[in-house]
Design a protein around this motif. Sequence first.
Motif, PDB file in Angstrom:
ATOM      1  N   UNK A   1       0.836  -1.202   0.000  1.00  0.00           N
ATOM      2  CA  UNK A   1       0.000   0.000   0.000  1.00  0.00           C
ATOM      3  C   UNK A   1       0.870   1.250   0.000  1.00  0.00           C
ATOM      4  N   UNK A   2       1.961   1.217   0.787  1.00  0.00           N
ATOM      5  CA  UNK A   2       2.878   2.358   0.797  1.00  0.00           C
ATOM      6  C   UNK A   2       3.515   2.530  -0.581  1.00  0.00           C
TER       7      UNK A   2
ATOM      8  N   UNK B   1       3.318  15.248   6.987  1.00  0.00           N
ATOM      9  CA  UNK B   1       4.376  15.301   5.978  1.00  0.00           C
ATOM     10  C   UNK B   1       3.809  15.306   4.571  1.00  0.00           C
TER      11      UNK B   1
ATOM     12  N   UNK C   1      -6.049   1.655   3.277  1.00  0.00           N
ATOM     13  CA  UNK C   1      -4.802   2.204   2.758  1.00  0.00           C
ATOM     14  C   UNK C   1      -4.746   2.071   1.237  1.00  0.00           C
ATOM     15  N   UNK C   2      -5.172   0.910   0.738  1.00  0.00           N
ATOM     16  CA  UNK C   2      -5.124   0.726  -0.715  1.00  0.00           C
ATOM     17  C   UNK C   2      -6.098   1.662  -1.420  1.00  0.00           C
TER      18      UNK C   2
ATOM     19  N   UNK D   1       2.357   9.148  -6.439  1.00  0.00           N
ATOM     20  CA  UNK D   1       3.005  10.459  -6.384  1.00  0.00           C
ATOM     21  C   UNK D   1       4.010  10.624  -7.517  1.00  0.00           C
TER      22      UNK D   1
ATOM     23  N   UNK E   1       4.092   5.295  -5.771  1.00  0.00           N
ATOM     24  CA  UNK E   1       4.034   5.243  -7.231  1.00  0.00           C
ATOM     25  C   UNK E   1       3.035   6.261  -7.763  1.00  0.00           C
TER      26      UNK E   1
ATOM     27  N   UNK F   1       8.777  12.738  -1.408  1.00  0.00           N
ATOM     28  CA  UNK F   1       7.938  11.853  -0.605  1.00  0.00           C
ATOM     29  C   UNK F   1       7.610  10.601  -1.393  1.00  0.00           C
TER      30      UNK F   1
ATOM     31  N   UNK G   1       2.261   1.664  -3.406  1.00  0.00           N
ATOM     32  CA  UNK G   1       1.253   2.178  -4.335  1.00  0.00           C
ATOM     33  C   UNK G   1       1.125   3.683  -4.214  1.00  0.00           C
ATOM     34  N   UNK G   2       1.082   4.173  -2.983  1.00  0.00           N
ATOM     35  CA  UNK G   2       0.941   5.614  -2.792  1.00  0.00           C
ATOM     36  C   UNK G   2       2.150   6.343  -3.361  1.00  0.00           C
TER      37      UNK G   2
ATOM     38  N   UNK H   1       8.439   6.838  -0.251  1.00  0.00           N
ATOM     39  CA  UNK H   1       7.442   5.792  -0.011  1.00  0.00           C
ATOM     40  C   UNK H   1       7.709   4.561  -0.869  1.00  0.00           C
TER      41      UNK H   1
ATOM     42  N   UNK I   1      -4.568   5.034  -1.746  1.00  0.00           N
ATOM     43  CA  UNK I   1      -3.633   5.102  -2.865  1.00  0.00           C
ATOM     44  C   UNK I   1      -4.359   5.217  -4.190  1.00  0.00           C
TER      45      UNK I   1
ATOM     46  N   UNK J   1      -5.217   7.423   4.148  1.00  0.00           N
ATOM     47  CA  UNK J   1      -4.075   6.522   4.263  1.00  0.00           C
ATOM     48  C   UNK J   1      -3.617   6.420   5.706  1.00  0.00           C
TER      49      UNK J   1
ATOM     50  N   UNK K   1      -4.417  12.326  -9.637  1.00  0.00           N
ATOM     51  CA  UNK K   1      -3.366  12.692 -10.578  1.00  0.00           C
ATOM     52  C   UNK K   1      -3.777  12.414 -12.007  1.00  0.00           C
TER      53      UNK K   1
END
Lengths: 517, 99, 174
Positions: free
Chosen positions: A170-171, C103, B37-38, A178, A176, A215, A173-174, A219, B41, B14, B48
């Motif tokens: 999940x991290x 952040x 969380x997914x 960004x 990617x 960031x 994915x976030x 991630x 994302x 998230x 975007x």
Amino acid sequence: MTFDSPSIDYAALSPIIALTAGLVVLVLVAVFDSIKRFGSPIALLTLAVTAGCLIWQWDTNTDLVAGSLHFDGITVTLSLLCVVSAAVAVLLSIGDPAEKQTGRSDYLALLMGSVLGMVMLTQANNIITFFVALELLSIPLYALCATNLRKRDSLESGLKYLIIGSVGSATLLYGLALIYGTSGAMEFPQIAAGYLGDGTPDSINKLVGDPLTLVGIGMVTVGLAFKVSIAPFHQWTPDVYQGAPTPITAFMAVATKAAVFAIFIRFFLVALIGMVDGWDVMLAALAAFSMVVGNVGALAQTSLKRMLGYSGIAQAGYMLCGVIVATQDGISALVFYLAAYVAMNLAAFAVLVAHERRTGFSDDISSLRGLGRSKPLLAWPLTIAMLALAGLPPTAGFIGKLYLIEALVDADWTWLGVMIAIGTMISLVYYLRVVAAVWMSPEAEASPTDEIDTSGLPPAVAGGSAGDFTDGQAHRRWYLVLPAVIGAAATIFFGVVPQPLVEFAQQAGNALSAYIS
Amino acid sequence: MDIEWYLVLSALLFTIGFTGVLIRRNPVVILLCLELMLSAGALAMLAFSRMLGDQDGQVMVLIVLVVAACEVVVGLGIVVAMFRRRLPLDVDDMKELKG
Amino acid sequence: MTEVAFFVGAIGAIGGAIAVVAMRNPFYSVLALVVHLVFLAGIFLLLRAQFIAAAQIVVYAGAVMVIYVFVAAYVGGIEEPMFDSSPMLRIVGPILAVALFVEISIAVLGSSLTALGTDGSDKIQGGFGTPEAIGKLMLEDFLIAFEAASLLLLVAAVAAIILAGRKKAQKEAA
């Protein structure tokens, strides 16, 4: 409504096609009881055909399927390592309690699925393929860790790996998302172009120093660090390695690293090459931290699987140095070290499986005593593997470390080279402890015999399978001894004659010649 | 509505999901928080995609939906297997492997 | 008008998310996630992702959540007390999460990307977000990812059968 289908280069796609065919055949075979036992030969055949296809495409360097995949030296070398690890895992799984409980072909089908994900990951050239292949690699592994259904540790390790691995995904994915947003493209070369803006130094600096980009890179690094067990995202590694069935631990320890380092190389050195000054310090800090945590953590372990887990953390730190230097020599050194790592680790794990199955004791280091005297065919490969992991000559591990340190010094990262040397010295302590245990004579009452009294078996020796599935003749099974002997022989051979392996590794290094020096 | 708002919303979701994974002990609820969380994302990806006018992000989100479903299936499979063996479903009790 | 829709959707999504984390009964958490997903689909609509929003409702809130409901009913689960996790995690966890949120927010708000301050690109054609456009992309540009996703579904199904299959099947295999 019409569309132009992309041109498909079937020859270069053949490894993926072979693995898919094998996966589907195994799933079908699993349905019929009468042919279930052909699972292992089918799996090995699939892997052999895949390896053949990879070697057949040795010199290919092209984009496939509309730029989603890019087949080059990195693909071929690292995919071959994954396929070899999978073949050894299939051999080690024959007769394994986990495999027996879940049905051989189902288990092997999951393994094929994971290898397919790995082969695709080594070729991934855009963000979507990156993510899908990584998940295709991981999800079968989560399930495979849990396949020893009767043992509590196994199920727990599967769940723990799934939760922590998914947090990583999940991290990732976030991050990617960004990077997609700030660069405006999905394919790695286009991402690099996107970060160049209109070419003026002004616009480059603006995009590269953008906090959102940073960031995103952070991630993505965190997500990948979870997968390859780099500190401080390594907490899951010792527990999961210990609880999972040992053939799966062996597969995870080597193959995931090979595949994920492939994408590390491709993502950071193709897509993010423009900001190398930003991320190399961050990766260097992580690598140094991993070396310290892994080596110091292994010192206290009494369980061999946990010790190998911690040592894997340190080794991942060494390997990350190959990415940090961002040179072709660095990539070659990394691939050489990975190849050596595959050989030494698989030899050690093969001996461990044979030992576990023969005695029913788990992987406690003190239970290895007397192995040298009674079972030399197991003791020698284990000894060689330990010495190679420690990096002593004349093994391939020594040459690998030498190449890594050389690449580091050439790129002005001398302090990392020093850290590798220090880490090696610390690691000597715990690797030699295993060697000492193997060649020491057994204590009078503690030596395990071929008949096990299951009632008295202490549950404190976690990870052991008491009773049902021990195999008194495990040390003579060809499918356990062969990987051990070949792994050890390869380690010594490439330590003395490194040239073939060096050329193998350079095939990977030269693949990115268009992007880095 | 500026794209920034969507991104801040996705960051908030998230972190809520991440907190849930850390705090909760029931594996089913932890898996739910992973879904949070997914989805966060995915929301960032779509924001975007809209910003760039590029539909690639939407295709990625479709794939993310598939991946999330697969993870859930395997996770719940493990939870059911544990329940069948009468193992305690409490992540903090999974101390057998800590050592 | 879009502002109103956005705030309604956002508050629903955030409320659902907080409910998932805060509810003590796991069954209520599952239902809270369904609510969250529905509001999130509304937000997807605002971002011109019609097909994704519909797929989310049908696949995610429809199929995946039904699996959750069944497992939550079958497994039950502990009605754990609210703040009973290890004391260190209880404090460090939320702090870490808040730090992460701050952040990312700073990164978003401080970013030099001008496009972030707009309503989105002006260059979108009429078919943005329709199934036709996405299907075309999947078959042309992202074919391999599409096929890999279907293989992933196959593998997940096999895994689920292995893990949760009946004991009879396991005895046959032994």
